[in-house]
Motif scaffolding. Structure first.
Motif, PDB file in Angstrom:
ATOM      1  N   UNK A 129       0.838  -1.203   0.000  1.00 21.34           N
ATOM      2  CA  UNK A 129       0.000   0.000   0.000  1.00 21.34           C
ATOM      3  C   UNK A 129       0.872   1.254   0.000  1.00 21.34           C
ATOM      4  N   UNK A 130       1.983   1.202   0.714  1.00 21.89           N
ATOM      5  CA  UNK A 130       2.904   2.337   0.743  1.00 21.89           C
ATOM      6  C   UNK A 130       3.530   2.568  -0.623  1.00 21.89           C
ATOM      7  N   UNK A 131       3.845   1.464  -1.320  1.00 21.16           N
ATOM      8  CA  UNK A 131       4.379   1.577  -2.681  1.00 21.16           C
ATOM      9  C   UNK A 131       3.346   2.272  -3.571  1.00 21.16           C
ATOM     10  N   UNK A 132       2.090   1.859  -3.433  1.00 19.28           N
ATOM     11  CA  UNK A 132       1.020   2.481  -4.213  1.00 19.28           C
ATOM     12  C   UNK A 132       0.888   3.956  -3.926  1.00 19.28           C
ATOM     13  N   UNK A 133       0.985   4.314  -2.653  1.00 19.90           N
ATOM     14  CA  UNK A 133       0.882   5.725  -2.262  1.00 19.90           C
ATOM     15  C   UNK A 133       2.034   6.539  -2.846  1.00 19.90           C
ATOM     16  N   UNK A 134       3.250   5.998  -2.768  1.00 18.32           N
ATOM     17  CA  UNK A 134       4.421   6.703  -3.296  1.00 18.32           C
ATOM     18  C   UNK A 134       4.324   6.879  -4.809  1.00 18.32           C
ATOM     19  N   UNK A 135       3.820   5.859  -5.496  1.00 16.09           N
ATOM     20  CA  UNK A 135       3.679   5.953  -6.945  1.00 16.09           C
ATOM     21  C   UNK A 135       2.601   6.964  -7.339  1.00 16.09           C
ATOM     22  N   UNK A 136       1.483   6.932  -6.635  1.00 20.69           N
ATOM     23  CA  UNK A 136       0.349   7.782  -7.008  1.00 20.69           C
ATOM     24  C   UNK A 136       0.581   9.259  -6.698  1.00 20.69           C
ATOM     25  N   UNK A 137       1.344   9.548  -5.672  1.00 19.32           N
ATOM     26  CA  UNK A 137       1.551  10.950  -5.286  1.00 19.32           C
ATOM     27  C   UNK A 137       3.008  11.395  -5.364  1.00 19.32           C
ATOM     28  N   UNK A 138       3.909  10.607  -4.788  1.00 19.34           N
ATOM     29  CA  UNK A 138       5.316  11.009  -4.725  1.00 19.34           C
ATOM     30  C   UNK A 138       5.966  11.201  -6.079  1.00 19.34           C
ATOM     31  N   UNK A 139       5.615  10.350  -7.047  1.00 22.01           N
ATOM     32  CA  UNK A 139       6.244  10.456  -8.370  1.00 22.01           C
ATOM     33  C   UNK A 139       5.843  11.724  -9.116  1.00 22.01           C
ATOM     34  N   UNK A 140       4.727  12.326  -8.723  1.00 21.30           N
ATOM     35  CA  UNK A 140       4.281  13.530  -9.431  1.00 21.30           C
ATOM     36  C   UNK A 140       5.202  14.724  -9.166  1.00 21.30           C
ATOM     37  N   UNK A 141       5.993  14.644  -8.114  1.00 21.07           N
ATOM     38  CA  UNK A 141       6.966  15.708  -7.856  1.00 21.07           C
ATOM     39  C   UNK A 141       7.909  15.813  -9.050  1.00 21.07           C
ATOM     40  N   UNK A 142       8.307  14.658  -9.575  1.00 19.87           N
ATOM     41  CA  UNK A 142       9.198  14.619 -10.736  1.00 19.87           C
ATOM     42  C   UNK A 142       8.421  14.762 -12.044  1.00 19.87           C
ATOM     43  N   UNK A 143       7.265  14.115 -12.140  1.00 19.53           N
ATOM     44  CA  UNK A 143       6.502  14.165 -13.396  1.00 19.53           C
ATOM     45  C   UNK A 143       5.971  15.567 -13.675  1.00 19.53           C
ATOM     46  N   UNK A 144       5.550  16.297 -12.640  1.00 22.04           N
ATOM     47  CA  UNK A 144       5.094  17.671 -12.835  1.00 22.04           C
ATOM     48  C   UNK A 144       6.241  18.564 -13.316  1.00 22.04           C
ATOM     49  N   UNK A 145       7.409  18.353 -12.733  1.00 23.05           N
ATOM     50  CA  UNK A 145       8.581  19.144 -13.124  1.00 23.05           C
ATOM     51  C   UNK A 145       8.951  18.868 -14.581  1.00 23.05           C
ATOM     52  N   UNK A 146       8.998  17.586 -14.941  1.00 24.41           N
ATOM     53  CA  UNK A 146       9.361  17.203 -16.302  1.00 24.41           C
ATOM     54  C   UNK A 146       8.339  17.710 -17.316  1.00 24.41           C
ATOM     55  N   UNK A 147       7.059  17.544 -16.986  1.00 26.32           N
ATOM     56  CA  UNK A 147       5.998  17.994 -17.890  1.00 26.32           C
ATOM     57  C   UNK A 147       5.990  19.514 -18.007  1.00 26.32           C
TER      58      UNK A 147
END
Length: 225
Positions: A129-147
């Motif tokens: 569940x923690x992996x899911x949480x990190x993927x769903x929210x934490x990765x957007x820190x990088x994806x928002x920057x890249x986009x």
């Protein structure tokens, strides 16, 4: 023949970005409504009641009497968001740097995958569940920057690109604040405000997907007209 095939498929493809709108709306409405319905839940043989939207994170709704509805929403919203992301970046084919576009799409796809994982594995499956949480929210820190770096160079998307460059550090701040305030024991005892940060983080992350989905759909519809 090829051109005819492309024209026939276009109306379908231009609808795909709507998934980035419907997914977040369904997810948000679900946790908002269930927050008033949940009577609490049991985790590791410990009873948590009553459920509080102030102290308890959204994931708590994936347990107890609301589990079926919340977990189904995690999965359905994730699938719709995935479809929406594919549609968004399909509409950007041939625009800007191809490598950057593909990188953005790959990074963004991690978020809906995370939502699905959270729906399959509830809070008792802590690691997954923690992996899911990190993927769903934490990765957007990088994806928002890249986009943001990619979209700010594209006419019609520049404002959104600049906004995402702000959204990246804002997400990081909310992400940190959630973890600083989330104490499982304190939340179970009705103390703290982790639930508020959980919801602020979810809203802030998903609203960017909604904006991207709407802009993509609107531009595709305008182009076709």
């Amino acid at each position: 023949m090829k051109q005819l095939k492309e024209r026939k498929s276009f109306p379908f493809m231009q609808l795909l970005p709507l998934g980035a709108i419907l997914g977040p709306i369904i997810f948000t409405l679900t946790w908002f409504i269930l927050g008033f319905i949940s009577t609490g839940y049991t985790i590791y043989n410990v009873r948590i009641e009553p459920y509080s939207v102030i102290t308890q994170p959204i994931s708590g709704l994936g347990m107890g009497s609301t589990a079926l509805f919340m977990n189904s929403s995690f999965i359905l919203s994730g699938i719709l968001l995935l479809i929406g992301i594919i549609g968004i970046f399909h509409s950007l084919r041939g625009i800007g740097q191809t490598l950057m576009r593909r990188l953005c799409m790959i990074l963004f796809i991690l978020s809906p995958i995370g939502l699905v994982i959270c729906g399959i594995f509830n809070l008792e499956a802590t690691f997954m569940h923690s992996i899911g949480f990190l993927l769903s929210t934490g990765t957007t820190i990088l994806s928002f920057l890249t986009a943001g770096l990619y979209l700010r160079q594209i006419p019609g998307w520049k404002t959104l690109g600049k906004g995402l460059l702000i959204g990246s550090p804002l997400t990081l701040i909310l992400f940190i604040l959630f973890f600083l305030n989330f104490d499982p024991i304190a939340s179970g005892e009705g103390r703290g405000i982790a639930g508020i940060y959980s919801r602020l983080l979810a809203i802030e992350v998903l609203i960017w997907f909604v904006i991207m989905g709407w802009l993509s759909f609107k531009r595709a519809h305008h182009t076709r007209s």
